[in-house]
Design a protein around this motif. Structure first.
Motif, PDB file in Angstrom:
ATOM      1  N   ALA A  47       0.583  -1.630  -0.484  1.00  0.00           N
ATOM      2  CA  ALA A  47      -0.187  -0.040   0.102  1.00  0.00           C
ATOM      3  C   ALA A  47       0.837   0.715  -0.037  1.00  0.00           C
ATOM      4  O   ALA A  47       0.519   2.148  -0.986  1.00  0.00           O
ATOM      5  N   PHE A  48       2.241   1.600   1.030  1.00  0.00           N
ATOM      6  CA  PHE A  48       2.797   2.640   0.759  1.00  0.00           C
ATOM      7  C   PHE A  48       3.308   2.548  -0.512  1.00  0.00           C
ATOM      8  O   PHE A  48       3.451   3.855  -0.843  1.00  0.00           O
ATOM      9  N   SER A  49       3.453   1.267  -1.389  1.00  0.00           N
ATOM     10  CA  SER A  49       4.376   1.727  -2.281  1.00  0.00           C
ATOM     11  C   SER A  49       3.875   1.924  -3.865  1.00  0.00           C
ATOM     12  O   SER A  49       3.813   2.881  -4.593  1.00  0.00           O
ATOM     13  N   ARG A  50       2.167   1.624  -3.675  1.00  0.00           N
ATOM     14  CA  ARG A  50       0.937   1.941  -4.719  1.00  0.00           C
ATOM     15  C   ARG A  50       1.045   3.816  -4.352  1.00  0.00           C
ATOM     16  O   ARG A  50       0.176   4.447  -5.070  1.00  0.00           O
ATOM     17  N   ILE A  51       1.265   4.471  -3.389  1.00  0.00           N
ATOM     18  CA  ILE A  51       0.852   5.505  -3.187  1.00  0.00           C
ATOM     19  C   ILE A  51       1.808   6.045  -3.393  1.00  0.00           C
ATOM     20  O   ILE A  51       2.168   7.490  -4.564  1.00  0.00           O
ATOM     21  N   TYR A  52       3.289   5.935  -3.085  1.00  0.00           N
ATOM     22  CA  TYR A  52       4.256   7.154  -3.077  1.00  0.00           C
ATOM     23  C   TYR A  52       5.436   5.956  -4.188  1.00  0.00           C
ATOM     24  O   TYR A  52       6.600   6.988  -4.525  1.00  0.00           O
ATOM     25  N   GLY A  53       5.448   4.678  -4.936  1.00  0.00           N
ATOM     26  CA  GLY A  53       6.387   4.649  -5.023  1.00  0.00           C
ATOM     27  C   GLY A  53       7.900   4.463  -5.076  1.00  0.00           C
ATOM     28  O   GLY A  53       7.756   4.556  -3.990  1.00  0.00           O
ATOM     29  N   ASP A  54       8.637   4.812  -5.876  1.00  0.00           N
ATOM     30  CA  ASP A  54      10.313   5.000  -5.422  1.00  0.00           C
ATOM     31  C   ASP A  54      10.015   6.135  -5.094  1.00  0.00           C
ATOM     32  O   ASP A  54      10.450   6.750  -6.126  1.00  0.00           O
ATOM     33  N   VAL A  55      10.364   6.384  -3.915  1.00  0.00           N
ATOM     34  CA  VAL A  55       9.993   7.961  -2.976  1.00  0.00           C
ATOM     35  C   VAL A  55      11.451   8.658  -3.609  1.00  0.00           C
ATOM     36  O   VAL A  55      12.444   8.639  -3.524  1.00  0.00           O
ATOM     37  N   SER A  56      10.424   9.324  -4.871  1.00  0.00           N
ATOM     38  CA  SER A  56      11.935  10.598  -5.129  1.00  0.00           C
ATOM     39  C   SER A  56      12.344  11.691  -3.864  1.00  0.00           C
ATOM     40  O   SER A  56      12.119  11.204  -2.959  1.00  0.00           O
ATOM     41  N   THR A  57      13.427  12.305  -4.587  1.00  0.00           N
ATOM     42  CA  THR A  57      14.199  12.936  -3.023  1.00  0.00           C
ATOM     43  C   THR A  57      13.509  14.352  -3.702  1.00  0.00           C
ATOM     44  O   THR A  57      13.089  14.892  -2.099  1.00  0.00           O
ATOM     45  N   ASP A  58      12.405  14.697  -3.472  1.00  0.00           N
ATOM     46  CA  ASP A  58      11.645  16.229  -3.319  1.00  0.00           C
ATOM     47  C   ASP A  58      10.350  15.121  -2.913  1.00  0.00           C
ATOM     48  O   ASP A  58      10.309  16.119  -1.826  1.00  0.00           O
ATOM     49  N   GLN A  59      10.236  13.959  -3.340  1.00  0.00           N
ATOM     50  CA  GLN A  59       9.219  13.567  -1.194  1.00  0.00           C
ATOM     51  C   GLN A  59      10.465  13.816  -0.300  1.00  0.00           C
ATOM     52  O   GLN A  59       9.807  13.939   0.405  1.00  0.00           O
ATOM     53  N   LEU A  60      11.536  13.390  -0.416  1.00  0.00           N
ATOM     54  CA  LEU A  60      12.295  13.156   1.483  1.00  0.00           C
ATOM     55  C   LEU A  60      12.216  15.057   0.843  1.00  0.00           C
ATOM     56  O   LEU A  60      11.739  14.854   2.944  1.00  0.00           O
ATOM     57  N   VAL A  61      13.121  15.380   0.984  1.00  0.00           N
ATOM     58  CA  VAL A  61      12.564  17.398   0.637  1.00  0.00           C
ATOM     59  C   VAL A  61      11.891  18.097   1.553  1.00  0.00           C
ATOM     60  O   VAL A  61      11.715  18.196   2.606  1.00  0.00           O
TER      61      VAL A  61
END
Lengths: 261, 413
Positions: free
Chosen positions: A156-170
């Motif tokens: 479920a996490f992967s469905r929402i966030y996919g391969d988490v991008s650097t923008d998302q980490l920021v």
């Protein structure tokens, strides 16, 4: 379902800060308050709600696309800003849906204006010191580990966030900085809130994922006991982020609760 | 040239393998592995080292503090400073320094420092630091306001030292009904303040604006030169020209009576697995809001394991090659130090002599050779290169006491 695709985005100034607001649908007004990790711009849960209600999803001040008020010091300040927002928008008898950290904000708002709200929905809400266990402290784990801990099923996490991008980490780092700025100590709760919840007139629905690893269920049961007109529901196969993991189940619960008279 | 002796006061008697297995040797590494019997022995050995260092001729003891980690067992530098104030006679007691943001009551800190200054008969140099990220977590202090608290606590300490009380303090992070400490520093206008740091540009600029010397902590020669570029530019803006009296440097230097032994002991500088503050999760070392926003992007990638540490984790050989670690006999070490002095021109020099599990005997040999052979040579080189320290030049304690400013500084300090 999933009717409200036409989201209107706007910028609203509150207390000198520009807040980002997404709005869609029509019907009873519903204010959705997001987690301490911010919120994806769109979620199936938001779309479902917009099929039935006039849904308002702001980004908290200092989170996501909303400007940071440098002076902001606690979660009650955020609650006051949202009261101001609702007043300026002229929406009345709003239902509040607070997700996790947003649940804390919703609870504060309800205590400030006990007669104003139609319904109060708290989902895995922070804000109370759990009678049993502790709120999971993001300060000692990475952004990724913290966000993942919000899910029962990592798919479920992967469905929402996919391969988490650097923008998302920021973005998560910015959210975390804001969490520290306003909820560092005591961490994610308000010691006076338990004494104030008794005044809330609105019927309340307290929802918990059966595998919430962020906020212990005891906090939810505590909310349900302290709010005068509260019901407690558990959603199965869900972590802390119920709206992302079990959107249909949560939407069904919320719809019938807001619509019932 | 002001040359000081420094040690992290390593808590070497801990089970290193358990730390490695646990994956961390800081913050969350349990203190059930702290042995107070060994701790008692080590504290007393370190105390003897400072006393011996004064006998061997050092001009200063550089002290620091850290929390919840074996790399440094000095949890409060004011405690060692107090003892040394009483049991030593001449050397400066240089605190680099007290972590200001951790202070909930900076007035109390001002009192403690004033007492140390009086007991030591005016030998205190009172450096201040922001504290590491882990220190914020260990002390429960909000990392997001670290810099604001640092600056405000500094202003309050200086006010407590220099303004006649009673007065009231209504700040953002500190509010005091009555500031009126019955202990004020012996040194006037107030004890010298030096600011140590590693890479934060904001701190370098802040130090330059105050006209406080900046002490580069174990940076490479190239990184040190960049620090002076930033400092010098900020100094010019503030109205003065920075010189060696504004520059300090801390370096790992181990000397022994043989090259082999020196190398073996110098390897102990990497005893904390190459991270001198120990193995730790990146979000402990740099909690959100603690570091410069300009490093955010790079940092988040490092924090989730997608990028290398911004500080790197260079090997022993690399650190020897870029001049961060120096070892040898006095004869081989002095030319290496000359190179650093020539290239970076500091007048304040901390010699970090011993680390890890260097034996008590070898540590004392190192201190003796540093004091009797290396430091006198450094002073000669310092004279030759014109590296006059703030005491020799009688440099102003703060910008506001300057008499040579090219223009008036802005009102905000």
């Amino acid at each position: 379902m999933a009717a409200g695709k036409d989201w209107n985005e706007s910028v609203v100034e509150v207390a000198g800060s520009k807040l980002h607001l997404a709005r869609a649908g029509s019907g009873r007004p519903v204010l959705v308050l997001h987690h301490d990790i911010g919120s994806p711009e769109r979620l199936p849960f938001y779309d479902e709600l917009a099929g039935w209600f006039d849904v308002l999803v702001p980004h908290h001040p200092g989170y996501g696309k909303s400007e940071r008020p440098q002076w902001l010091r606690n979660v009650r300040d955020v609650a006051v800003m949202y009261q101001w927002l609702l007043a300026d928008l002229g929406v009345e008898h709003v239902s509040l849906i607070g997700l996790g950290f947003g649940g804390w904000i919703a609870a504060e708002m309800a205590t400030m204006a006990p007669r104003d709200f139609h319904r109060l929905v708290l989902v895995g809400a922070m804000g109370l010191k759990p009678p049993d266990g502790e709120i999971f402290d993001q300060a000692i784990v990475s952004y990724l580990d913290y966000a993942r801990a919000g899910f029962h099923d990592q798919e479920a996490f992967s469905r929402i966030y996919g391969d988490v991008s650097t923008d998302q980490l920021v973005e998560w780092d910015l959210c975390r900085e804001m969490n520290f700025r306003i909820a560092w100590k005591p961490y994610m709760y308000n010691q006076s809130l338990p004494q104030l919840l008794g005044g809330v007139h609105a019927p309340a629905l307290v929802v918990w994922g059966d595998d919430d690893k962020i906020v212990p269920r005891s906090a939810g049961e505590h909310y349900a006991a302290l709010l005068p007109r509260a019901r407690f529901e558990v959603v199965r196969s869900s972590g802390h982020c119920v709206e992302m993991e079990q959107p249909d189940a949560l939407a069904r619960l919320v719809r019938s609760f807001i619509d019932e008279n | 040239m002001h040359v000081m002796y420094f040690t992290e006061q390593p808590m070497s008697a801990y089970p290193a393998q358990i730390g490695l297995d646990f994956g961390a040797t800081a913050l969350m590494f349990s203190n059930k592995y702290f042995d107070p019997v060994a701790g008692s022995r080590l504290y007393n050995e370190y105390l003897e080292h400072y006393i011996y260092a004064e006998e061997m001729g050092v001009e200063g003891f550089m002290l620091n503090e850290h929390h919840n980690a074996p790399f440094c067992m000095q949890a409060k530098c004011n405690i060692f400073a107090s003892i040394l104030a009483a049991v030593t006679k001449k050397a400066k007691i240089v605190l680099l320094g007290n972590p200001l943001p951790l202070a909930e009551n900076p007035v109390r800190l001002a009192e403690e420092l004033a007492m140390i200054d009086m007991i030591s008969k005016g030998r205190l140099v009172s450096g201040f630091v922001r504290g590491g990220g882990q220190e914020q977590l260990a002390a429960g202090v909000n990392p997001a306001y670290n810099r604001e608290r640092f600056e405000e606590a500094h202003d309050l300490v200086v006010a407590a030292w220099t303004r006649q009380g009673p007065f009231r303090w209504e700040g953002t992070h500190y509010q005091h009904r009555v500031v009126n400490p019955w202990a004020v520093p012996l040194q006037k206008p107030y004890p010298r303040v030096w600011i140590p740091g590693v890479l934060s540009k904001e701190t370098i600029i802040w130090a330059a604006k105050q006209r406080y010397p900046y002490i580069a902590l174990n940076t490479s020669i190239e990184a040190t030169k960049n620090i002076w570029k930033i400092y010098d530019a900020a100094a010019l803006e503030a109205g003065y020209e920075a010189g060696p009296e504004n520059r300090g440097y801390l370096q790992q230097v181990h000397v022994s009576d043989s090259e082999e032994k020196a190398e073996k002991n110098a390897r102990q500088f990497l005893w904390m697995q190459g991270e001198f503050t120990g193995l730790a999760h990146p979000v402990w070392s740099a909690p959100s809001g603690y570091f410069s926003p300009e490093h955010r992007r790079q940092f988040v990638e490092f924090a989730v394991g997608r990028a290398e540490s911004p500080r790197g984790r260079p090997t022993f050989e690399k650190q020897v090659a870029d001049g961060r670690v120096i070892y040898g006999t006095p004869k081989t070490v002095i030319p290496k130090l000359r190179r650093v002095l020539e290239e970076t021109r500091p007048s304040i020099y901390g010699l970090w002599g011993n680390d890890g599990s260097v034996s008590n005997e070898d540590a004392r040999t190192c201190i003796r050779l540093l004091g009797q052979e290396v430091m006198p040579a450094m002073r000669e080189i310092g004279k030759e290169l014109g590296l006059k320290d703030p005491f020799e030049t009688d440099a102003p304690v703060h910008l506001r006491y300057s008499s040579d400013l090219k223009h008036m500084p802005q009102a905000a300090e």
